[in-house]
Design an enzyme around this catalytic site. Structure first.
Site, short mmCIF file in Angstrom:
data_model
loop_
_atom_site.label_atom_id
_atom_site.label_comp_id
_atom_site.label_asym_id
_atom_site.label_seq_id
_atom_site.Cartn_x
_atom_site.Cartn_y
_atom_site.Cartn_z
N TYR A 87 -14.22 -2.20 -8.98
CA TYR A 87 -15.44 -3.03 -8.61
C TYR A 87 -15.87 -3.98 -9.85
CZ TYR A 87 -16.32 0.37 -5.19
OH TYR A 87 -16.11 1.10 -3.96
N HIS A 122 -8.33 5.75 -5.38
CA HIS A 122 -9.30 4.78 -4.38
C HIS A 122 -8.27 4.63 -3.21
CE1 HIS A 122 -11.96 1.23 -5.16
NE2 HIS A 122 -12.01 1.84 -3.93
#
Length: 293
Positions: free
Chosen positions: A56, A121
């Site tokens: 992010y 992830h």
């Protein structure tokens, strides 16, 4: 006031059923102050679980979250032991050498000695067994408390279970959670995946539980919400949390949305309301690929 509803991890530890996601935070220096303020306000409201990832903003979201946490901790607004911080490692960093380096970078950006839950992830080219070994090594050195995965479907989890159980002295699966896209307009996990989780008492962590905001405009949900003095978004979140085995992590920055989402914890949907929701958003009748955002 802290959220009163919690979800149990396989270890028996309980974590908040509702947290704050930080996807798309940390991407703009101009927005950083607003984002820090939003997280500080979330802490004041009672949020205690925060989700982020090295992806992010290429570490920017972790930096924003770390600044907000540092300010709140210094001000005595929250205790570190009351927080659950979740972050995620890129698949290309999920090797024996890559995990400790990536984890150290994340801990530095977050300003924390320990990340509470550290996730892969999504699956990449690194063998899953190598990633599990690296995660276990991070637990042993005290850099993380628990590890888990993200965007794993049943076949991935079956493979993971075989690895984890085979390498475990007591034969127990060590995966704390699996974070997937799960919302009324993305109900794929309801076919097979949630049942797999429930059988092993492993919670699902739902990202984009508001359908990236689209569910807030649903007429069907608005009709149910009107009778409850709620909003469509709150009904959508209450649906995600309905069985007590899912952690929802909607992203919000505006103060009103932060408060609105947190209030959804107190909404318990009736059987009639759940049936009406199923009519508007039918559950899947066959296996479909998991959505990824």
């Amino acid at each position: 006031m802290n959220p009163v509803r919690t979800v149990s991890l396989p270890t028996g530890e309980r974590v908040p059923a509702l947290g704050l996601g930080t996807w798309k935070m940390g991407e703009s220096t101009r927005a950083a102050a607003l984002e820090v303020a939003a997280i500080r306000h979330a802490i004041e409201l009672g949020y205690r679980l925060f989700d982020t990832a090295e992806m992010y903003g290429e570490g920017g979201a972790e930096t924003v979250l770390g600044k907000a946490l540092a300010e709140a901790l210094r001000a005595g607004e929250v205790r570190r032991e009351d927080l659950t911080i979740v972050s995620k490692v890129y698949p290309h960093n999920a090797s024996r050498k890559g995990v400790p380096a990536a984890c150290d970078r994340s801990r530095q950006r977050l300003g924390l000695e320990v990340i509470d839950v550290y996730l892969l992830h999504w699956r990449g080219g690194v063998p899953l067994a190598e990633t599990v070994d690296a995660f276990e090594a991070e637990k042993a050195r005290g850099a993380i408390r628990e590890w888990g995965v993200s965007n794993f479907d049943v076949h991935d989890l079956v493979e993971l279970e075989g690895l984890a159980v085979a390498s475990s002295a007591d034969g127990l699966l060590r995966c704390a959670t699996n974070q997937v896209c799960y919302a009324l307009d993305e109900r794929g996990p309801d076919f097979g995946l949630r049942g797999w989780h429930q059988a092993r008492q492993m919670p699902l962590m739902a990202y984009c539980p508001l359908g990236q905001g689209s569910l807030a405009g649903s007429a069907a949900l608005a009709e149910i919400a009107a009778a409850r003095g709620a909003t469509a978004a709150q009904i959508a979140l209450a649906w995600t949390l309905r069985d007590g085995d899912v952690v929802a992590i909607p992203k919000a920055v505006q103060h009103a949305h932060l408060a609105e989402n947190l209030a959804a914890l107190h909404l318990m949907l009736t059987e009639a309301e759940l049936a009406a929701i199923d009519a508007a958003f039918p559950p899947p009748t066959r296996k479909t690929p998991l959505a990824m955002v």
